[in-house]
Design a protein around this motif. Structure first.
Motif, PDB file in Angstrom:
ATOM      1  N   HIS A  61       0.826  -1.211   0.000  1.00 25.38           N
ATOM      2  CA  HIS A  61       0.000   0.000   0.000  1.00 25.38           C
ATOM      3  C   HIS A  61       0.862   1.264   0.000  1.00 25.38           C
ATOM      4  O   HIS A  61       0.463   2.304   0.537  1.00 25.38           O
ATOM      5  N   TYR A  62       2.031   1.200  -0.588  1.00 21.25           N
ATOM      6  CA  TYR A  62       2.964   2.324  -0.651  1.00 21.25           C
ATOM      7  C   TYR A  62       3.797   2.149  -1.919  1.00 21.25           C
ATOM      8  O   TYR A  62       3.780   1.064  -2.536  1.00 21.25           O
ATOM      9  N   PRO A  63       4.537   3.159  -2.349  1.00 19.70           N
ATOM     10  CA  PRO A  63       5.268   3.064  -3.625  1.00 19.70           C
ATOM     11  C   PRO A  63       6.519   2.194  -3.519  1.00 19.70           C
ATOM     12  O   PRO A  63       7.651   2.673  -3.615  1.00 19.70           O
ATOM     13  N   SER A  64       6.298   0.910  -3.345  1.00 21.44           N
ATOM     14  CA  SER A  64       7.414  -0.032  -3.212  1.00 21.44           C
ATOM     15  C   SER A  64       8.113  -0.230  -4.553  1.00 21.44           C
ATOM     16  O   SER A  64       7.472  -0.281  -5.604  1.00 21.44           O
ATOM     17  N   LYS A  65       9.413  -0.367  -4.497  1.00 20.23           N
ATOM     18  CA  LYS A  65      10.184  -0.724  -5.681  1.00 20.23           C
ATOM     19  C   LYS A  65      10.448  -2.227  -5.733  1.00 20.23           C
ATOM     20  O   LYS A  65      11.084  -2.721  -6.661  1.00 20.23           O
ATOM     21  N   ILE A  66       9.940  -2.939  -4.722  1.00 22.39           N
ATOM     22  CA  ILE A  66      10.180  -4.378  -4.620  1.00 22.39           C
ATOM     23  C   ILE A  66       8.897  -5.174  -4.826  1.00 22.39           C
ATOM     24  O   ILE A  66       8.892  -6.193  -5.519  1.00 22.39           O
ATOM     25  N   LEU A  67       7.803  -4.705  -4.250  1.00 21.85           N
ATOM     26  CA  LEU A  67       6.516  -5.387  -4.352  1.00 21.85           C
ATOM     27  C   LEU A  67       5.569  -4.608  -5.263  1.00 21.85           C
ATOM     28  O   LEU A  67       5.652  -3.376  -5.347  1.00 21.85           O
ATOM     29  N   PRO A  68       4.655  -5.295  -5.937  1.00 24.83           N
ATOM     30  CA  PRO A  68       3.643  -4.586  -6.738  1.00 24.83           C
ATOM     31  C   PRO A  68       2.793  -3.680  -5.850  1.00 24.83           C
ATOM     32  O   PRO A  68       2.566  -3.969  -4.675  1.00 24.83           O
ATOM     33  N   GLN A  69       2.334  -2.590  -6.426  1.00 23.97           N
ATOM     34  CA  GLN A  69       1.527  -1.636  -5.669  1.00 23.97           C
ATOM     35  C   GLN A  69       0.048  -2.017  -5.735  1.00 23.97           C
ATOM     36  O   GLN A  69      -0.435  -2.503  -6.747  1.00 23.97           O
ATOM     37  N   SER A  70      -0.649  -1.778  -4.649  1.00 23.48           N
ATOM     38  CA  SER A  70      -2.036  -2.209  -4.509  1.00 23.48           C
ATOM     39  C   SER A  70      -3.011  -1.189  -5.084  1.00 23.48           C
ATOM     40  O   SER A  70      -2.669  -0.033  -5.345  1.00 23.48           O
ATOM     41  N   LYS A  71      -4.257  -1.622  -5.233  1.00 24.04           N
ATOM     42  CA  LYS A  71      -5.326  -0.706  -5.621  1.00 24.04           C
ATOM     43  C   LYS A  71      -5.565   0.332  -4.533  1.00 24.04           C
ATOM     44  O   LYS A  71      -5.969   1.459  -4.819  1.00 24.04           O
ATOM     45  N   THR A  72      -5.319  -0.061  -3.291  1.00 29.32           N
ATOM     46  CA  THR A  72      -5.439   0.894  -2.180  1.00 29.32           C
ATOM     47  C   THR A  72      -4.466   2.046  -2.366  1.00 29.32           C
ATOM     48  O   THR A  72      -4.819   3.213  -2.181  1.00 29.32           O
TER      49      THR A  72
END
Length: 669
Positions: A372-383
Motif C-alpha cells: 500500500h505504498y510506492p514499493s520498488k520491490i513489491l507490486p503496488q495495490s489498488k489501495t
C-alpha cells in the motif's frame, strides 16, 4: 468455483449500547428453550453437484455457522440439515427454513419447500436466489453485480414502519449483490444499498413478503449487533411467537456483563470501585431491570425487549466506569485494511485512537506480493492507487498524536498479489505445493529468493519511513498440508542427509518415517527469516522493534504451521508478541494466556490478541473489556484488539475511554 465470487473480496455511546445483544454463551441464568422451540428453525446446506464443488459447500457451511451464532445471540437455535438427505419429516415441525447460500435447488428439495410454504412455513434466503425459490418469495432475479469500487455497497437504509424494532440502518461492506425485484404486491423492498458517502445506489438489499425474506448478500460480521436486531425484527414479523423468546433472551442477558456472571457479582464489582457515576448507572439499570421483568410477565414482549436492552446498556456503562487504568501498558490495535477506520483520513483515525487511550497501531501495509505504498520491490495495490502512500500518511498522523506505528507485514502469503506476479513466482518454482500436489499461492519459506524478497521488502519500509517497528504476520506455513514442493525435498535432503525414497509420504505428519525431522526442519525455515529480519533490521535502525502475530496454542503450532515463537522470544529476535487468542470463551482465553505467560521470557512483552471482530469470535464491548481485565490480572503487559474499523470505533472505543484507558499509558517494550 461457483462461490469464488462470494469470497473474493457514528452512533452516540448511548445509542450504540442500547442495541447491544450479548453474543456470549448464556450463563446459568440464561434461556431455557424447550425442545420444540429448538426444532422450529432449520438451516439447509447445499449439496455437492457438478455446479457446486466441495469447497463451495464448505463455504456455505461457514456462512451457516455465522447465521446460527446470530440466532443464538437472540435466543434461538437451529438444526443444520443437509439438502442431500432432506425429507418431509425433517421439515414438518419447522416454522422457518434458512437457505444461507443455496444456488442450485434439486427438484426434490423444490417440492419440499413448496409444500413447506403452502403449509404456512417461512423462508429466509440470503444471496443466492434459485429460480425455484424466487417465486415462493414473490421475487424474480434480475441481475448480479460486483461493486464498482470499494465502498459501493457500504450500508443499508431500512424503511419498515410495520416491522417492530427494526433499526433504521445497518452497515455492511459487501462486494457483490444479487438484484431481485418483486413480482407480487405482497412482496416489498424495505432496504436499499447506500455507498460510503451515504448516497443511495437505488439497488434493493432486503425484501419481505408473506412467505419470507430475501437478503441480497450473506451476513458479514461488521455491525453485527444491529444486524442481530434486524434479524430479530424480521423473524418476529414472520413468526410473532418468537418475540416471547427474544424477550426472554434480552432479560436473561441483562446482567451477564463482562466477567461478572450475575447481578450480585456485578453489583459487588461496581460498588467496590467507588465510582459515583458507576453506582448511578447501576441504580438506573436496576430500575429498568425490574420494569423489564414486569413487562415480560404482562406479556408485553416488545416493551420488555426495549426496556431490557436499556437496562443492559446502563449495567454495561456501570461496568465500564468501574475499571481502573494503568500507566504502563501496551494498548494496540490491528488495522487489517491499512486505511484506518476512515479511508483517506489517517488523521481522523489517529486522533480517535489517541483520544481513546490507544498507544500502538499495527496497520496492514504489505503482503508477500502487494504493498500500500510506492514499493520498488513489491507490486503496488489498488489501495495505494486510490488513496496514496498509506505508510507515509499513517506515520505522520500517528506520530502527531504520540502513537507508535509498527507496520503489519504479512509474509509468504500471496493473497491480493497481481496474477502476473504470482505466475512469475510460480514459474520459478518458488510457490508452495500441498501434500496432494496442489499449487498454493504462498511463497515457499525454504527458497532462498523468497527469503531475500521478505528481507528486502521489510528493509525498504524501515529505510524509507520513520516507523517504530515491523510487525510480522503469517510468519508460518498455511498448515500441515504444506509445503512439499520439489525444492523442499532437495533442501531437506541436503540439510539432513537422509535418503528419501517416497516423497512426500516419508515426511507426512504422523504417518511419515521422517515426519518428526521434517516438522523440525519446517520450523527452522520460519525461524531463519525471523532471525535474519532481526539482524538486518537492527543493523538498519538499532531502535526498530520487531514483533509478531502468532498462533495462541503452543507448542501445537510448531507441528502444524512451523511457528516456534517461544524460541524466537528466548533468542531475543522479537520485542513483543501478540498471540491471536480469539475466542468468546473466558475459560479458553485464560487457559491460552496462562500457558503463554508461563513459557515466555520475562523481558519479552505479551500483548494478547482479543478478537473483537474476528471471524471466529465476535465480542460485545463488555466482553472485550473482560478480556482486558483478565489480561491485566494474569500478568500480560498489554493487549491488542482485532480489528480497528468503524465497528470498533462505534462500540468498543467509547467503552474504553470511560474506564480501562481513561489514563494515558506508555508501552513497556
Amino acid at each position: 468455483m461457483l462461490f469464488a465470487k462470494f469470497a473474493s473480496q457514528r452512533l452516540s455511546y448511548a445509542a450504540t449500547i442500547v442495541i447491544l445483544v450479548c453474543l456470549l454463551s448464556l450463563c446459568s441464568g440464561g434461556l431455557n428453550l424447550t425442545v420444540a422451540q429448538q426444532a422450529e428453525i432449520a438451516i439447509v446446506l447445499p449439496k455437492k453437484t457438478p455446479q457446486v464443488s466441495e469447497g463451495d459447500v464448505q463455504y456455505a457451511r461457514s456462512v451457516a455457522k455465522r447465521f446460527n451464532r446470530m440466532l443464538n445471540g437472540i435466543g434461538l437455535t437451529a438444526a443444520t440439515l443437509e439438502e442431500a438427505s432432506l425429507s418431509e419429516a425433517q421439515l414438518k415441525s419447522r416454522r422457518l427454513v434458512i437457505l444461507p447460500l443455496n444456488p442450485v435447488i434439486a427438484p426434490k428439495t423444490a417440492g419440499l419447500l413448496n409444500s413447506f410454504v403452502a403449509n404456512g412455513g417461512k423462508l429466509f434466503v440470503t444471496y443466492t436466489l434459485s429460480d425455484t425459490v424466487a417465486p415462493l418469495l414473490g421475487l424474480r432475479q434480475t441481475n448480479w453485480l460486483k461493486q464498482e469500487a470499494p465502498g459501493h455497497f457500504a450500508s443499508i437504509q431500512l424503511n419498515a414502519p410495520d416491522i417492530l424494532d427494526m433499526p433504521v440502518s445497518i452497515r455492511q461492506a459487501s462486494w457483490n449483490i444479487t438484484v431481485a425485484e418483486p413480482t407480487t404486491p405482497d412482496t416489498e423492498i424495505i432496504g436499499y444499498w447506500h455507498n460510503a458517502n451515504g448516497e443511495s445506489t437505488g439497488l434493493p438489499a432486503l425484501s419481505v413478503g408473506k412467505s419470507g425474506v430475501f437478503f441480497s448478500h450473506i451476513f458479514l460480521p461488521d455491525d453485527i449487533q444491529r444486524k442481530m436486531q434486524m434479524l430479530a425484527a424480521l423473524l418476529g414479523h414472520l413468526v410473532p411467537e418468537f418475540r416471547r423468546t427474544f424477550a426472554k433472551q434480552a432479560i436473561a442477558t441483562m446482567t451477564t456483563i463482562g466477567h461478572t456472571k450475575d447481578f450480585t457479582e456485578l453489583k459487588q464489582f461496581v460498588q467496590q470501585s467507588d465510582v459515583p457515576e458507576a453506582n448511578e448507572a447501576l441504580k438506573t439499570g436496576t430500575d429498568l431491570m425490574n420494569r423489564a421483568r414486569v413487562e415480560y410477565d404482562a406479556e408485553a414482549y416488545n416493551t420488555a425487549i426495549t426496556v431490557a436492552r436499556a437496562s443492559r446498556a446502563e449495567f454495561s456503562k456501570a461496568y465500564f466506569l468501574s475499571h481502573g487504568s494503568v500507566e504502563t501498558e501496551g494498548r494496540a490495535v490491528w488495522n487489517h485494511s491499512g486505511l484506518g477506520a476512515y479511508p483517506g483520513d489517517w488523521e481522523r483515525s489517529a486522533q480517535e485512537l489517541a483520544s481513546a487511550g490507544v498507544n500502538i497501531v499495527l496497520p496492514n501495509m504489505a503482503w508477500a506480493g502487494v504493498a500500500h505504498y510506492p514499493s520498488k520491490i513489491l507490486p503496488q495495490s489498488k489501495t495505494f492507487t486510490r488513496y496514496g502512500d498509506q505508510i507515509a500518511q499513517c506515520v505522520e498522523a500517528a506520530h502527531n498524536h504520540s502513537l507508535e506505528v509498527h507496520v503489519w507485514k504479512i509474509t509468504w502469503n500471496l493473497e491480493g498479489a497481481p496474477k502476473e506476479f504470482v505466475e512469475k513466482i510460480r514459474a520459478e518454482g518458488r510457490t508452495q505445493v500441498s501434500a496432494t500436489g496442489q499449487a498454493l499461492n504462498w511463497l515457499c519459506p525454504s527458497h532462498p529468493k523468497n527469503v531475500l524478497l521478505e528481507v528486502e521488502s521489510s528493509l525498504e519500509i524501515v529505510a524509507n519511513y520513520d516507523v517504530d517497528g515491523i510487525h510480522l504476520d503469517y510468519i508460518r506455513y498455511p498448515g500441515s498440508h504444506a509445503c512439499y514442493c520439489d525444492g523442499c525435498r532437495q533442501r531437506f535432503v541436503l540439510a539432513t542427509r537422509l535418503q528419501i525414497d517416497k516423497w512426500p509420504a516419508a515426511v507426512l505428519p504422523k504417518t511419515g518415517t521422517h515426519s518428526e525431522k521434517y516438522i523440525e526442519w519446517r520450523a527452522q525455515q520460519i525461524t531463519r527469516l525471523v532471525r535474519l529480519l532481526h539482524k538486518r533490521l537492527r543493523e538498519a535502525d538499532p531502535k526498530i522493534k520487531i514483533s509478531a502475530a502468532v498462533f495462541g496454542w503452543y507448542p501445537g503450532c510448531i507441528t502444524t504451521i512451523g511457528q516456534d515463537w517461544i524460541a524466537w522470544a528466548k533468542a531475543g529476535y522479537v520485542d513483543f508478541v501478540c498471540p491471536m487468542n480469539y475466542t468468546e470463551s473466558t475459560d479458553y482465553f485464560t487457559e491460552l494466556l496462562v500457558n503463554q505467560l508461563a513459557l515466555m521470557p520475562k523481558d519479552v512483552a505479551i500483548y494478547p490478541g482479543i478478537g473483537a471482530t474476528a471471524s471466529n469470535s465476535l465480542l460485545t464491548p463488555d466482553a472485550v473489556v473482560e478480556q482486558i481485565y483478565l489480561s491485566r490480572n494474569l500478568g500480560a503487559s498489554g493487549w491488542t484488539i482485532f480489528d480497528y474499523s468503524l465497528d470498533i470505533s462505534e462500540t468498543v472505543l467509547p467503552a474504553f475511554t470511560i474506564g480501562v484507558t481513561k489514563r494515558k499509558a506508555k508501552p513497556p517494550h
